[in-house]
Scaffold this motif. Structure first.
Motif, mmCIF file in Angstrom:
data_model
loop_
_atom_site.group_PDB
_atom_site.id
_atom_site.type_symbol
_atom_site.label_atom_id
_atom_site.label_comp_id
_atom_site.label_asym_id
_atom_site.label_seq_id
_atom_site.Cartn_x
_atom_site.Cartn_y
_atom_site.Cartn_z
ATOM 1 N N VAL A 251 -20.659 33.870 -14.867
ATOM 2 C CA VAL A 251 -21.438 35.236 -14.929
ATOM 3 C C VAL A 251 -22.623 35.034 -15.651
ATOM 4 O O VAL A 251 -22.925 33.957 -16.648
ATOM 5 N N ALA A 252 -23.861 35.762 -15.387
ATOM 6 C CA ALA A 252 -25.067 35.674 -16.118
ATOM 7 C C ALA A 252 -25.092 36.415 -17.327
ATOM 8 O O ALA A 252 -25.839 35.824 -18.185
ATOM 9 N N SER A 253 -24.325 37.650 -17.237
ATOM 10 C CA SER A 253 -24.252 38.243 -18.592
ATOM 11 C C SER A 253 -22.979 39.067 -18.662
ATOM 12 O O SER A 253 -22.406 39.263 -17.590
ATOM 13 N N ILE A 254 -22.543 39.245 -19.920
ATOM 14 C CA ILE A 254 -21.064 39.974 -19.914
ATOM 15 C C ILE A 254 -21.501 41.511 -20.475
ATOM 16 O O ILE A 254 -21.988 41.763 -21.638
ATOM 17 N N PRO A 255 -21.254 42.389 -19.498
ATOM 18 C CA PRO A 255 -21.321 43.874 -19.965
ATOM 19 C C PRO A 255 -20.591 44.243 -21.045
ATOM 20 O O PRO A 255 -19.364 43.743 -21.183
ATOM 21 N N GLY B 268 -3.949 39.548 -16.001
ATOM 22 C CA GLY B 268 -3.446 40.417 -15.391
ATOM 23 C C GLY B 268 -3.921 41.064 -14.124
ATOM 24 O O GLY B 268 -5.272 40.474 -13.944
ATOM 25 N N PRO B 269 -3.536 42.069 -13.499
ATOM 26 C CA PRO B 269 -4.147 42.600 -11.954
ATOM 27 C C PRO B 269 -5.403 43.431 -12.292
ATOM 28 O O PRO B 269 -5.338 44.371 -11.463
ATOM 29 N N LEU B 270 -6.465 43.173 -13.112
ATOM 30 C CA LEU B 270 -7.509 43.661 -13.236
ATOM 31 C C LEU B 270 -8.683 42.624 -12.926
ATOM 32 O O LEU B 270 -8.845 41.767 -13.565
ATOM 33 N N THR B 271 -9.624 43.003 -11.847
ATOM 34 C CA THR B 271 -10.744 42.040 -11.510
ATOM 35 C C THR B 271 -12.044 42.771 -12.004
ATOM 36 O O THR B 271 -12.208 44.006 -11.729
ATOM 37 N N TYR B 272 -13.002 42.081 -12.602
ATOM 38 C CA TYR B 272 -14.096 42.516 -13.075
ATOM 39 C C TYR B 272 -15.382 42.085 -12.299
ATOM 40 O O TYR B 272 -15.422 40.967 -12.093
ATOM 41 N N VAL B 273 -16.153 42.981 -11.905
ATOM 42 C CA VAL B 273 -17.339 42.853 -11.216
ATOM 43 C C VAL B 273 -18.602 42.732 -12.099
ATOM 44 O O VAL B 273 -18.658 43.695 -12.838
ATOM 45 N N MET B 274 -19.337 41.524 -12.415
ATOM 46 C CA MET B 274 -20.345 41.218 -13.247
ATOM 47 C C MET B 274 -21.476 40.630 -12.717
ATOM 48 O O MET B 274 -21.394 40.072 -11.556
ATOM 49 N N PRO B 275 -22.670 40.624 -13.418
ATOM 50 C CA PRO B 275 -23.701 40.026 -12.704
ATOM 51 C C PRO B 275 -23.525 38.367 -12.558
ATOM 52 O O PRO B 275 -22.956 37.546 -13.429
ATOM 53 N N ASP C 54 -16.164 47.735 -11.143
ATOM 54 C CA ASP C 54 -17.453 47.083 -11.506
ATOM 55 C C ASP C 54 -18.016 47.419 -12.594
ATOM 56 O O ASP C 54 -18.153 48.921 -13.026
ATOM 57 N N LEU C 55 -18.551 46.487 -13.419
ATOM 58 C CA LEU C 55 -18.894 46.939 -14.700
ATOM 59 C C LEU C 55 -20.378 46.767 -15.095
ATOM 60 O O LEU C 55 -20.909 46.953 -15.899
#
Ligand code: AMP
Ligand code: MG
Length: 503
Positions: A79-83, A96-103, A186-187
């Motif tokens: 990732v380019a940065s972490i929200p 666990g079963p959570l997916t994060y959308v990040m840059p 989506d973060l």
């Protein structure tokens, strides 16, 4: 292709994963279990392997993949940065079963994100998945290990149904615990948005972290969306071949009483219910309709057990060749992910957006299944969906080997399709019925005169098109010819459908 299956033992022996981890990191495709569903894994750093995944799954190229990592220590370059919201969510829900959308970071090739400037990342908790990631030492993309559009795989058997002999490695660690795909959040926007529902709900997120997540559909309700926030959402997912209907609990009417009302001896029906609902139903019935198939899970109705078994049930009942599946629905916020999958599975032509074209031939093992697969491959996402059936066949015959081979040469996987006899329900549900020969068209028109206007043969589609002869019993060359003839007809047919507003 030789396929090696690694049977996982507990406690996990890490040395068992060294060779397969190395193979994964250097380009091999490896199917492995996660707590949600089985994934088809490839190194997220190798564009060729990623393209191979898209090819194997028949996945649309604009549907991005999720990158799997062991922990947040591996986010550098991914990732380019972490929200800000990430850290507290990670504490609460990962692994666990959570997916994060990040840059998206500089290590991630276009093939992973389908060109998007964001990347989806998940940290699986399943021990064998973690052992594999630890051995591979690279970020791993892992979409569900099914042919696109089929119900997701929650057992090794499902992976083998779709990929036996086509991938070099499979890790077998029994059925997946959760059975539904991860929640995607989506973060990169504020408030954060849930793009796909899984077992982690907005309520759970709020309860554990105080973060208020909105569901993307609620945000875009009044806007015109050119591109769905999560590209995968626009595809018809999780779909068995049978029509799925949801049976919801009703005040004053038990599940079993509802089922009794729904029985119809004319069609083959599959049921997906708890054992106790089934027992109750059974005790009230004197005789069962002949074409009834049942998939039950232990005990009383229970959302997490139903979720765990859902995809296996859809696949298993489909294999029996049933036309209609009744599945138990659940109410309440926690049931949202389960109901989302079921609703997707039950999308039929009755949902105004998807209309059906029914291809009919004699045995439903050569010509019409090829037509169905060719049509859906090219036009399956344009508001039309093809199915197929036979005039003289019995349910459950596999599609012929030469048809499978001829379509495989076109990058289309049609294994797992089975024959179905044509019936009145199919004819009335379809917006257009296309037979392979004019004789078949006449036969159908005579047996359903009130529907005759929507029954045509391939020869009616364009001036060049003509009857398609039965290749049954002939060599692969004849099957290729049928494939090519059908392939040419598909474009004309699609144009025909677009011009026929009345259908
Ligand atoms: P699957 O691997 O089949 O479970 O599908 C992955 C899901 O994650 C799909 O619905 C994708 O659309 C979604 N997804 C993956 N990457 C992104 C991204 N960068 N932005 C939004 N959604 C994504
Ligand atoms: Mg999937």
């Amino acid at each position: 292709m030789d396929m090696r299956i690694i049977l996982v033992e507990h406690p996990i022996d890490e040395s068992l994963f060294e060779e397969v981890g190395e193979a994964l990191a250097t380009g091999s495709i490896v199917a492995f279990p996660t707590e949600t569903v089985y994934g088809l894994g490839a190194s997220a750093l190798l564009p060729d392997s990623i393209r191979e995944i898209f090819r194997l799954k028949g996945r649309p190229a604009d549907n991005p993949l999720i990158v799997h990592l062991l922990s947040d220590k591996e986010l550098d370059g991914v990732v380019a940065s972490i929200p800000d919201a990430f850290h507290v969510l990670y504490e609460a829900f990962s692994p666990g079963p959570l997916t994060y959308v990040m840059p998206r970071g500089e290590l991630i090739p276009d093939e992973v994100t389908a060109g998007l400037e964001t990347v989806a990342v998940r940290f699986p908790s399943q021990p064998a998945a973690r052992a594999l990631l630890a051995a591979a030492k690279v970020p791993v993309v892992a979409p569900s290990a099914n042919v696109s559009g089929r119900p997701s795989p929650t057992r090794v058997r499902h992976v083998l149904d779709d990929f036996a002999g086509r991938i070099p490695w499979v890790i077998d660690d029994g059925p997946c615990e959760v059975g539904l795909e991860s929640t995607v959040i989506d973060l990169t926007c504020s408030p954060v948005r849930i793009l796909r529902l899984g077992v982690v709900t907005a309520e759970m997120i709020f309860e554990k972290t105080g973060i208020e997540a909105v569901f993307w559909k609620d945000v875009v309700q009044d806007e015109v969306v050119e591109r769905p926030a999560s590209p995968g959402m626009k595809y018809r997912h999780y779909a068995p071949r049978a029509t799925v209907r949801i049976v919801l609990p009703k005040e004053g009417l038990s599940m079993s009483d509802q089922l009794i009302e729904l029985m119809d001896p004319e069609i083959s029906i599959g049921l997906f219910f708890s054992e106790s609902s089934w027992d109750e139903f059974r005790s009230k019935m004197d005789a069962f309709p002949p074409g009834l198939y049942v998939y039950t899970y232990e005990g009383a109705s229970d959302l997490s057990k139903a979720s765990h078994h859902l995809f296996d049930a859809l696949r298993t009942l489909d294999e029996q060749g049933v036309e209609l599946i009744y599945a138990e629905g659940f109410g309440g916020e926690n049931a949202a992910a389960y109901m989302d999958r079921l609703t997707h599975a039950s999308a039929t032509n009755e949902d105004a957006e998807i209309r059906q074209v029914l291809f009919v031939c004699q045995g439903n093992t050569c010509r019409s299944p090829m037509a169905e697969a060719l049509f859906n491959d090219r036009y399956g996402d344009t508001g039309w969906r093809a199915i197929s059936a036979g005039l003289s066949t019995i349910p459950g015959w596999p599609v012929s080997e030469h048809s499978v081979e001829a379509l495989r040469e076109f990058g289309i996987d049609c294994r797992g399709m089975t024959s179905k006899p044509v019936n009145r329900r199919m004819l009335s549900q379809a917006s257009l019925v296309v037979t392979m020969t004019t004789l078949q068209r006449e036969w159908l028109r005579r047996s359903a005169p009130e529907l005759k206007d929507k029954i045509i043969s391939v020869a009616d589609i364009s001036e060049q098109s003509q009857d398609i002869a039965d290749p049954f019993g002939e060599t692969l060359i004849s099957y290729r010819q049928v494939r090519d003839e059908l392939s040419e007809i598909m474009d004309d047919l699609h144009r025909f459908l677009q011009q026929s507003d009345h259908l």
